[in-house]
Design a protein around this motif. Sequence first.
Motif, mmCIF file in Angstrom:
data_model
loop_
_atom_site.group_PDB
_atom_site.id
_atom_site.type_symbol
_atom_site.label_atom_id
_atom_site.label_comp_id
_atom_site.label_asym_id
_atom_site.label_seq_id
_atom_site.Cartn_x
_atom_site.Cartn_y
_atom_site.Cartn_z
ATOM 1 N N SER A 81 42.562 -3.519 -1.828
ATOM 2 C CA SER A 81 43.177 -2.444 -1.048
ATOM 3 C C SER A 81 43.252 -1.144 -1.824
ATOM 4 O O SER A 81 44.093 -0.304 -1.564
ATOM 5 C CB SER A 81 44.575 -2.803 -0.565
ATOM 6 O OG SER A 81 44.971 -1.818 0.377
ATOM 7 N N CYS A 82 42.397 -0.969 -2.756
ATOM 8 C CA CYS A 82 42.393 0.282 -3.505
ATOM 9 C C CYS A 82 41.052 0.423 -4.188
ATOM 10 O O CYS A 82 40.969 0.372 -5.406
ATOM 11 C CB CYS A 82 43.506 0.314 -4.527
ATOM 12 S SG CYS A 82 43.793 1.978 -5.133
ATOM 13 N N ALA A 141 45.787 12.996 -0.521
ATOM 14 C CA ALA A 141 45.670 11.561 -0.789
ATOM 15 C C ALA A 141 45.698 10.836 0.548
ATOM 16 O O ALA A 141 45.936 11.454 1.595
ATOM 17 C CB ALA A 141 46.824 11.084 -1.657
ATOM 18 N N GLY A 142 45.482 9.520 0.485
ATOM 19 C CA GLY A 142 45.522 8.734 1.702
ATOM 20 C C GLY A 142 46.869 8.837 2.401
ATOM 21 O O GLY A 142 46.953 9.078 3.613
ATOM 22 N N ALA A 143 47.934 8.672 1.643
ATOM 23 C CA ALA A 143 49.273 8.701 2.241
ATOM 24 C C ALA A 143 49.562 10.072 2.845
ATOM 25 O O ALA A 143 50.175 10.179 3.909
ATOM 26 C CB ALA A 143 50.320 8.342 1.192
ATOM 27 N N GLU A 146 47.830 10.097 6.092
ATOM 28 C CA GLU A 146 48.578 9.335 7.100
ATOM 29 C C GLU A 146 49.707 10.178 7.676
ATOM 30 O O GLU A 146 49.924 10.212 8.889
ATOM 31 C CB GLU A 146 49.189 8.077 6.471
ATOM 32 C CG GLU A 146 48.167 7.032 6.083
ATOM 33 C CD GLU A 146 48.797 5.960 5.192
ATOM 34 O OE1 GLU A 146 50.027 5.761 5.256
ATOM 35 O OE2 GLU A 146 48.057 5.333 4.422
ATOM 36 N N HIS A 175 48.752 -1.693 4.744
ATOM 37 C CA HIS A 175 49.041 -1.092 3.452
ATOM 38 C C HIS A 175 50.442 -0.476 3.538
ATOM 39 O O HIS A 175 50.797 0.109 4.552
ATOM 40 C CB HIS A 175 48.003 -0.001 3.172
ATOM 41 C CG HIS A 175 47.968 0.462 1.755
ATOM 42 N ND1 HIS A 175 48.794 1.440 1.278
ATOM 43 C CD2 HIS A 175 47.214 0.070 0.708
ATOM 44 C CE1 HIS A 175 48.537 1.636 -0.001
ATOM 45 N NE2 HIS A 175 47.577 0.817 -0.375
ATOM 46 N N THR A 177 51.773 2.130 2.593
ATOM 47 C CA THR A 177 51.935 3.549 2.905
ATOM 48 C C THR A 177 52.018 3.791 4.411
ATOM 49 O O THR A 177 52.594 4.789 4.834
ATOM 50 C CB THR A 177 50.753 4.371 2.344
ATOM 51 O OG1 THR A 177 49.530 3.725 2.705
ATOM 52 C CG2 THR A 177 50.835 4.497 0.841
ATOM 53 N N ASP A 248 43.396 3.716 9.541
ATOM 54 C CA ASP A 248 43.524 3.895 8.106
ATOM 55 C C ASP A 248 42.167 3.557 7.499
ATOM 56 O O ASP A 248 41.791 2.399 7.356
ATOM 57 C CB ASP A 248 44.620 2.961 7.571
ATOM 58 C CG ASP A 248 44.756 3.029 6.056
ATOM 59 O OD1 ASP A 248 43.799 3.474 5.388
ATOM 60 O OD2 ASP A 248 45.803 2.617 5.537
ATOM 61 N N ALA A 250 40.999 4.133 4.495
ATOM 62 C CA ALA A 250 40.958 4.175 3.032
ATOM 63 C C ALA A 250 39.877 3.248 2.490
ATOM 64 O O ALA A 250 39.303 3.496 1.443
ATOM 65 C CB ALA A 250 42.322 3.801 2.456
ATOM 66 N N ASN A 251 39.618 2.172 3.221
ATOM 67 C CA ASN A 251 38.654 1.187 2.725
ATOM 68 C C ASN A 251 37.376 1.159 3.567
ATOM 69 O O ASN A 251 36.908 0.097 3.958
ATOM 70 C CB ASN A 251 39.303 -0.189 2.698
ATOM 71 C CG ASN A 251 40.556 -0.185 1.843
ATOM 72 O OD1 ASN A 251 40.561 0.385 0.763
ATOM 73 N ND2 ASN A 251 41.609 -0.793 2.331
ATOM 74 N N HIS A 270 42.017 8.656 8.773
ATOM 75 C CA HIS A 270 41.982 9.315 7.463
ATOM 76 C C HIS A 270 41.041 8.527 6.574
ATOM 77 O O HIS A 270 40.871 7.318 6.732
ATOM 78 C CB HIS A 270 43.384 9.436 6.826
ATOM 79 C CG HIS A 270 43.792 8.266 5.972
ATOM 80 N ND1 HIS A 270 44.651 7.296 6.410
ATOM 81 C CD2 HIS A 270 43.443 7.915 4.708
ATOM 82 C CE1 HIS A 270 44.824 6.401 5.458
ATOM 83 N NE2 HIS A 270 44.106 6.732 4.414
ATOM 84 N N ASN A 272 39.672 8.071 2.365
ATOM 85 C CA ASN A 272 40.041 8.355 0.980
ATOM 86 C C ASN A 272 38.777 8.677 0.202
ATOM 87 O O ASN A 272 38.025 7.782 -0.170
ATOM 88 C CB ASN A 272 40.745 7.143 0.342
ATOM 89 C CG ASN A 272 42.229 7.109 0.658
ATOM 90 O OD1 ASN A 272 42.684 7.774 1.584
ATOM 91 N ND2 ASN A 272 42.979 6.352 -0.115
ATOM 92 N N HIS A 274 38.598 9.587 -2.674
ATOM 93 C CA HIS A 274 38.731 9.054 -4.041
ATOM 94 C C HIS A 274 38.550 7.545 -4.089
ATOM 95 O O HIS A 274 38.617 6.966 -5.153
ATOM 96 C CB HIS A 274 40.067 9.469 -4.655
ATOM 97 C CG HIS A 274 41.250 9.219 -3.774
ATOM 98 N ND1 HIS A 274 41.502 9.957 -2.655
ATOM 99 C CD2 HIS A 274 42.227 8.304 -3.842
ATOM 100 C CE1 HIS A 274 42.594 9.508 -2.081
ATOM 101 N NE2 HIS A 274 43.061 8.501 -2.767
ATOM 102 N N LYS A 275 38.322 6.921 -2.968
ATOM 103 C CA LYS A 275 37.950 5.511 -2.997
ATOM 104 C C LYS A 275 36.492 5.391 -2.534
ATOM 105 O O LYS A 275 35.583 5.251 -3.326
ATOM 106 C CB LYS A 275 38.867 4.689 -2.092
ATOM 107 C CG LYS A 275 40.297 4.627 -2.614
ATOM 108 C CD LYS A 275 41.174 3.773 -1.725
ATOM 109 C CE LYS A 275 42.604 3.761 -2.244
ATOM 110 N NZ LYS A 275 43.511 3.114 -1.297
#
Length: 504
Positions: A81-82, A141-143, A146, A175, A177, A248, A250-251, A270, A272, A274-275
């Motif tokens: 998850s990151c 950031a992801g959060a 969100e 997650h 967040t 979400d 992020a992944n 959203h 990420n 950075h991921k």
Amino acid sequence: MKMFRQAKWDEPTIFELSRPGRVGYTLPKPIEDVDVEIPEKLRRKSPLNLPELSEPEVVKHYTRLSEMNYGVDSGIYPLGSCTMKYNPKINEEIASHPGVAYVHPYQDERTVQGALKIMWELEQWLKEITGMDRFTLQPAAGANGEFTGVSIIRAYHLDRGDTQRTEMLVPDSAHGTNPASAAMAGFKVIEIPSNENGTVDLEALENAVSERTAGLMLTNPNTLGIFEDEILEIAKIVHKAGGLLYYDGANLNAVLGKIRPGDMGFDIVHLNLHKTFSTPHGGGGPGSGPVGVKDFLKDYLPVPLVNYDEENDRYYLDYNVPKSIGKVKELYGNFAVIVRALTYLKIMGRDGLKEVSEVAVLNANYLTQKLKGTRGYELPGKELRKHETVFSAEPMKKETGVTAMDVAKRLLDFGLHAPTVYFPLIVHEALMIEPTETVSKEELDAYVEALKRISEEAYSNPETVKGAPYNTAVKRVDDVLAAKKPVITWRMYMELKERGEIDY
Ligand SMILES: *Cc1c(COP(=O)(O)O)cnc(C)c1O
């Protein structure tokens, strides 16, 4: 004679290494005929207390400290998850180009056409990848993304006079967040349970939706690494109740170039950078969590947006967003991260991105299959995983007393980074592993080998595992103390020690 050793936590500080008169840098002489008068009250009363060292001493000191750490450039870094994957060095080269690194956010638009073009181009890529119509690159950031997304949901309902929509639905596998962002935006969080497959329980969802539903926040594949194959049905239920669907992303590693949130019925997403898009992260940032929306929500996006005037071939900042929720971060987001992400996208191209998700999913499933059946580890939910996999060490804990945390600590002795533990909360003694596409088969084999060996140790000599780690610079840290009373500078350490508030 000193033996070779790994740096320890009580390495001398740079202040302790200081010797009067040693110099590592020569300041240029002041220009003589320029008389700069510094006001008396701004002048330093005593010399600045800087350590005195030669250049090689400084280099050796910080290199030694850096070796105490473990990063994405050291080896596998499989935090579930990151997405922690390798960051190609070309990203850094482009981001540090003077034309990129030295632009100022307040420069006249005409002088930063290139920077605006970079942002505009990245947005076009993200639209294509997600199936969304408009993006803001502002969230840090992801959060933060969100929070932006759920604020848009709130603004949308209120704008329509739909004032009773105060509930945000969040699956129990989400997650952390997600519920936090929804609560920060003023929503009441309603948890939706998972079924035995590890996916959203449709019946529970049906029962939870009402005229109070503002939306549902979902990540797909979810945090168990399992694809929500009833997503179209889920979208139908939420939309029928008048709610919006938040993705979400992020992944996104798992589905890049394969499926798009916009085609699955999501209204907001959203990502990420950075991921998924290989820009560095960790240590709190800077990151980037762009938010994309469908057409009917674009008037709510944060200001400014970057637009392109085709007729005059000119990029410009557009503050004319009638129902904008305002700003969520100063200026235009973390520009250097945006540059790195676009670099990555351009280098990978369409086919490359597809391959990313194929290999990410292959790696997670290879690891799952190789580890499956090892004594003490159990595989909850559906077997087919996407980008990450979750095992439970509960049988091991019951039979030997060795916990997921012990397994994680023992992995460090093999020079491997631990996976995420105790998340998601719905899996007891969870070990959550996301290898990513940037590790080799050999690295995966070594990881599984270490986990199998730890299983053998747990059943033959549990105390060995429980006492780990033995080979690291720092042994087990007190997580709670580290969070509640962080000691992050040498001075803090010295002061607390003097006051007797710490005993290490
Ligand atoms: C990492 C992550 C987040 C939060 O992103 P940050 O950039 O750390 O704020 C949200 N959701 C999922 C699924 C994530 O993996």
